[in-house]
Scaffold this active site. Structure first.
Site, PDB file in Angstrom:
ATOM      1  NE  ARG A 330      -4.292   0.039   1.609  1.00  0.00           N
ATOM      2  CZ  ARG A 330      -5.344   0.398   0.862  1.00  0.00           C
ATOM      3  NH1 ARG A 330      -5.471   1.624   0.397  1.00  0.00           N
ATOM      4  NH2 ARG A 330      -6.284  -0.468   0.572  1.00  0.00           N
ATOM      5  CD  GLU A 734      -7.414   2.399   6.366  1.00  0.00           C
ATOM      6  OE1 GLU A 734      -8.095   1.974   5.416  1.00  0.00           O
ATOM      7  OE2 GLU A 734      -6.333   1.889   6.712  1.00  0.00           O
TER       8      GLU A 734
HETATM    9  N1  MTE Z   1     -12.629   5.262  14.320  1.00  0.00           N
HETATM   10  C1  MTE Z   1     -12.707   4.966  15.640  1.00  0.00           C
HETATM   11  N2  MTE Z   1     -13.491   5.725  16.425  1.00  0.00           N
HETATM   12  N3  MTE Z   1     -12.009   3.933  16.181  1.00  0.00           N
HETATM   13  C2  MTE Z   1     -11.177   3.147  15.417  1.00  0.00           C
HETATM   14  O1  MTE Z   1     -10.557   2.212  15.922  1.00  0.00           O
HETATM   15  N4  MTE Z   1     -10.264   2.702  13.168  1.00  0.00           N
HETATM   16  C3  MTE Z   1      -9.944   3.271  11.855  1.00  0.00           C
HETATM   17  C4  MTE Z   1     -11.167   3.941  11.245  1.00  0.00           C
HETATM   18  N5  MTE Z   1     -11.811   4.805  12.190  1.00  0.00           N
HETATM   19  C5  MTE Z   1     -11.067   3.440  14.019  1.00  0.00           C
HETATM   20  C6  MTE Z   1     -11.840   4.514  13.510  1.00  0.00           C
HETATM   21  C7  MTE Z   1      -9.433   2.297  10.913  1.00  0.00           C
HETATM   22  S1  MTE Z   1      -7.811   1.873  10.997  1.00  0.00           S
HETATM   23  C8  MTE Z   1     -10.215   1.758   9.930  1.00  0.00           C
HETATM   24  S2  MTE Z   1      -9.579   0.707   8.781  1.00  0.00           S
HETATM   25  C9  MTE Z   1     -11.644   2.039   9.846  1.00  0.00           C
HETATM   26  O2  MTE Z   1     -12.082   2.927  10.873  1.00  0.00           O
HETATM   27  C10 MTE Z   1     -12.414   0.733   9.949  1.00  0.00           C
HETATM   28  O3  MTE Z   1     -13.781   0.918   9.973  1.00  0.00           O
HETATM   29  P1  MTE Z   1     -14.666   1.155   8.645  1.00  0.00           P
HETATM   30  O4  MTE Z   1     -14.096   0.275   7.587  1.00  0.00           O
HETATM   31  O5  MTE Z   1     -16.003   0.763   9.081  1.00  0.00           O
HETATM   32  O6  MTE Z   1     -14.510   2.605   8.315  1.00  0.00           O
HETATM   33 MO1  MOS Z   2      -7.374  -0.084   9.465  1.00  0.00          MO
HETATM   34  S1  MOS Z   2      -5.351   0.190   9.559  1.00  0.00           S
HETATM   35  O1  MOS Z   2      -7.248  -0.841   7.897  1.00  0.00           O
HETATM   36  O2  MOS Z   2      -7.558  -1.350  10.557  1.00  0.00           O
END
Ligand code: MTE
Ligand code: MOS
Length: 781
Positions: A330, A734
């Site tokens: 990535r 992200e």
């Molecule tokens: N938001 C919160 N509040 N807590 C989290 O741990 N993880 C992030 C993001 N937002 C996270 C977050 C990460 S690393 C990812 S990959 C995505 O949320 C995963 O959730 P989604 O695919 O439903 O967006």
């Molecule tokens: Mo998020 S780093 O893809 O869990």
């Protein structure tokens, strides 16, 4: 913000008057989070006879493990059992891809903090006391340790073979370019610092089975790895996760070690076993965002257009592969960020060191790849004496014409219009002039400004992971329960999925509830990661709800005396589009039950059109791109090195938002989290012992509310996704983590105001006060 959007309505004959998507709704558990009622794994009522585990950690960064004095540990108060590698019934591995990650050390000690044994005791304090005797209990012979990625790279020590991604002829372009810039730089790693630490609670079930409550982004992988460690079949293990108190990538693979230990102990002792790690141990045991070292050469023309680029990216992977290969993939796929690179050669080296094994963290290598090109373009602009924004704009991908280095066309490219709008709304040009005037008359305090864009590819780079399943149950009272393969970690996935289901069935939000993630409900799920949670699970849940609606339609049409295509499911009722007849959803399903119509359904989704050649790093890995840009203005005290973000303007593309309130929350959170990575969160390992010195909040500084931009203006770029994503929304988790590159570059801009024209400050990341002072010294000498 609450304005209902005009959504494509599926089989509804007329648009819903009460759409459930595209509207701001509070996180479904927000009231539970703030009142303390939300159940995290540690809050689950402990079953009678629960035992507690604690881990004994390697005191050496590298060594040969000679023995563990199990008898000494067994004699400690409250200790019921001590487990070492020899007690693992199946595979001693918790590594997700390459099976190179021992659950407990076997023969070799690979890093300071590596779990060597587990103590199981009657209570947690006693377990921890005994576990802490590692220095007495472990007999080992020290070996020389490699602690930095540079050292490992110098001796060719990698966790996986080097990866190369090239297009065109970078060497020839560099040789013939009018200007050339060579550089070296590095960015540190980042601790996920989920507020809820790693935890697993294993409960033995009848006939050689286990129920495991685990704080994990990847219940299916926990199930598999536990089964392998036990020498069992997957159907013997059920993994449940109601929610996490944050994951941020740190619970994608690295929840496995804790899950395996709790499971092995519980099945061996036939007692429930809980393993909740202390924060310091969490820091010492688990890995985090990979720090990267870079070396580059770029060639460019008088206007700052990049003609050729060659770059080495060296990631510090730690002692094992974990997810380092896809993280590097990535990084290589995001080095281009928003820019057309006609000739480019990238070389990714995954350095193996005697430190914690680094893993996923929000952005998954994307930030580390894109940050390099942003630093390069900033350097190019300073060399040429141009505004970095102008150089960026000149290098932007053109819409629909250009190919990324990995061969995917950049379609539906919003980067130019989005940036143009932000330049306008942030008053960029006027403020640039204002700041120059301020700096000319302010010898100590300097201001800086920067705009950085984001283009982020959405999908897992591994095609087969882009699938999801869901179950929707409609009960005879008209209430609905949805279960899907995704996990809730605070991002609001359950809220979004429930909104999708409510919208599909035309129900008020309160009529739909999401249940805990459970491997015995939806099987073979992917990690909730790569920001794909709502894209994948939203579509799967929509599919399930749609099937139920389709089964209800003939009955509804018969009852209402209209055609099926004249039905509208909306506001808790089903009505004929001309308004002549209506029936409540509850009444309809009660009748459907009596007619023996199936009121529950599964749903499935697989993202279309993806292909990826992992060996050549070529293909069409992403369903679409998400875009964004930020303008940050900072104030730097050049005598103390302290910085403050005075203002940040963000415009971020989430397509047609499913829930603007949640999306803005994600953008704000990611921005501040990325700002922490680049300004205050510094990891320091002792250069001789290899001890991670910054293993607690006393020394490791995550941003607080005080570090938020003083004036923070976040707006969503409201353009529907051109791809058929769930209600034309885009993933948001992200991509916004890359927006605060603007903060780092604004600090660099402020520091540049201390030096001569066209100076290029050697600012390190994180730009801590020390780093800022060093950079100020370097340019003002
Ligand atoms: N938001 C919160 N509040 N807590 C989290 O741990 N993880 C992030 C993001 N937002 C996270 C977050 C990460 S690393 C990812 S990959 C995505 O949320 C995963 O959730 P989604 O695919 O439903 O967006
Ligand atoms: Mo998020 S780093 O893809 O869990």
């Amino acid at each position: 913000m609450n304005k209902p959007l005009d959504f494509p309505v599926g089989v509804n004959a007329a648009p819903a008057l009460q759409p459930q998507v595209g509207v701001s709704r509070a996180h479904e558990a927000a009231h539970l989070h703030v009142s303390g009622e939300a159940l995290y794994t540690d809050d689950i009522a402990e079953a009678h006879g629960t035992l507690h585990a604690a881990l004994g950690l390697s005191p050496l960064a590298h060594g040969t493990l000679r023995s563990v004095d199990v008898d000494l540990l067994r004699r400690q108060p409250g200790v019921v059992a001590v487990l070492t590698a020899a007690d693992i019934p199946g595979h001693n591995n918790c590594g997700p891809l390459v099976h190179d990650d021992p659950i407990l050390a076997d023969g070799e000690l690979r890093y300071l903090g590596q779990p060597v044994y587990a103590v199981i005791a009657t209570d947690r304090e006693l377990a921890r006391r005994a576990a802490a005797m590692a220095k007495q209990a472990i007999a080992a012979t020290p070996l020389p340790a490699v602690l930095t990625a540079r050292e490992a790279h110098a001796i060719g020590q990698y966790v996986i073979p080097p990866m190369h991604l090239a297009r065109g002829d970078a060497a020839a372009a560099l040789a013939s370019a009018p200007h050339r810039l060579d550089g070296e730089w590095a960015v540190g790693g980042q601790e996920q610092f989920y507020l809820e630490g790693q935890i697993s609670y294993a409960l033995p079930q009848e006939n050689h089975a286990l129920l495991l409550h685990c704080s994990t982004q990847h219940p299916s992988e926990m199930q598999q790895l536990v089964a392998h460690a036990m020498g069992w079949q997957s159907h013997q293990v059920t993994v449940q996760c109601r929610r996490m108190g944050g994951g941020f990538g740190g619970k994608e693979s690295q929840s496995a070690l804790f899950a395996c230990i709790a499971a092995i102990a519980a099945s061996r002792l036939r007692r429930p076993v809980k393993l909740r790690v202390d924060r310091d141990d969490d820091f010492l045991i688990t890995g985090r965002r990979h720090g990267f070292d870079y070396r580059w050469s770029v060639g460019f023309d008088d206007e700052g257009r990049l003609l050729g680029a060659e770059i080495d990216l060296i990631s510090n992977c730690g002692h094992s592969a974990d997810l380092s290969a896809p993280v590097m993939a990535r990084a290589l796929c995001h080095f281009d960020n928003a820019y057309w690179l006609p000739n480019v050669a990238m070389h990714g080296y995954c350095a193996k060191t005697n430190t914690q094994s680094n893993t996923a963290f929000r952005g998954f290598g994307g930030p580390q790849g894109a940050l390099a090109i942003e630093m390069i373009l900033d350097g190019v602009a300073r060399r040429l004496g141009l505004d970095p924004l102008l150089v960026r704009q000149r290098n932007f991908y053109r819409d629909g014409q250009d190919l990324t280095p990995y061969g995917q066309r950049v379609e539906d490219n919003q980067i130019q219009p989005l940036t143009d709008r932000l330049v306008e709304t942030s008053g960029y040009h006027a403020r640039r002039a204002e700041i120059a005037a301020f700096n000319a008359s302010s010898p100590v305090l300097k201001r800086g400004l920067a705009l950085t864009p984001v283009k982020f590819g959405i999908s897992f780079n591994v095609v087969h992971l882009n699938q999801a399943g869901a179950l929707v149950h409609v009960y005879t009272d008209g209430s609905v329960l949805v279960n899907h393969g995704g996990t809730e970690m605070g991002q609001g996935l359950n809220t979004k999925v429930a909104q999708v289901v409510a919208h599909e069935l035309g129900l008020p939000a309160a009529q739909v509830r999401a249940s805990a993630t459970d491997t015995s409900k939806v099987a073979n799920t992917s990690a909730t990661a790569a920001s794909t949670g709502s894209d994948l699970n939203g579509k799967a849940a929509q599919d399930a709800a749609r099937k139920i609606r389709q089964r209800l339609q003939p009955l509804a049409a018969r009852l209402l005396g209209c055609g099926e295509d004249a039905l509208v499911f909306d506001g808790g009722e089903v009505r004929a589009a001309d308004g002549t007849a209506a029936i409540s959803f509850q009444e309809l399903v009660a009748k459907a039950y009596l007619e023996r119509i199936q009121l529950w359904s599964d749903g499935f989704y697989a993202t279309p059109g993806l292909h990826w050649d992992r060996a050549k790093l070529q293909g069409h890995p992403f369903f679409y791109f998400a875009f964004g840009a930020a303008v940050a203005e900072v104030l730097v005290d050049t005598l103390t090195g302290e910085t403050r973000v005075l203002r940040a303007d963000v415009l971020h593309d989430v397509g047609q938002s499913l829930n603007p309130a949640l999306d803005i929350g994600q953008v704000e959170g990611a921005f501040v989290q990325g700002q922490g990575w680049l300004t205050s969160e510094e990891l320091v390992w002792h250069p001789q012992s290899g001890l991670l010195l910054t293993h607690a909040p006393s020394t490791y500084k995550i941003p607080t509310a005080n570090d938020m931009p003083c004036d923070f203006r976040v707006a969503l770029y409201d353009a529907p996704n051109a791809k058929d994503s769930i209600h034309r929304s885009k993933a948001v988790g992200e991509p916004p983590l890359l927006l605060p590159f603007s903060v780092l570059l604004a600090i660099k801009d402020a520091v540049a105001a201390c030096g001569p024209q066209r100076c290029d400050p050697p600012l390190r990341a994180p730009a801590t006060p020390e780093a800022v002072l060093d950079a100020v010294d370097a340019v003002s000498r």
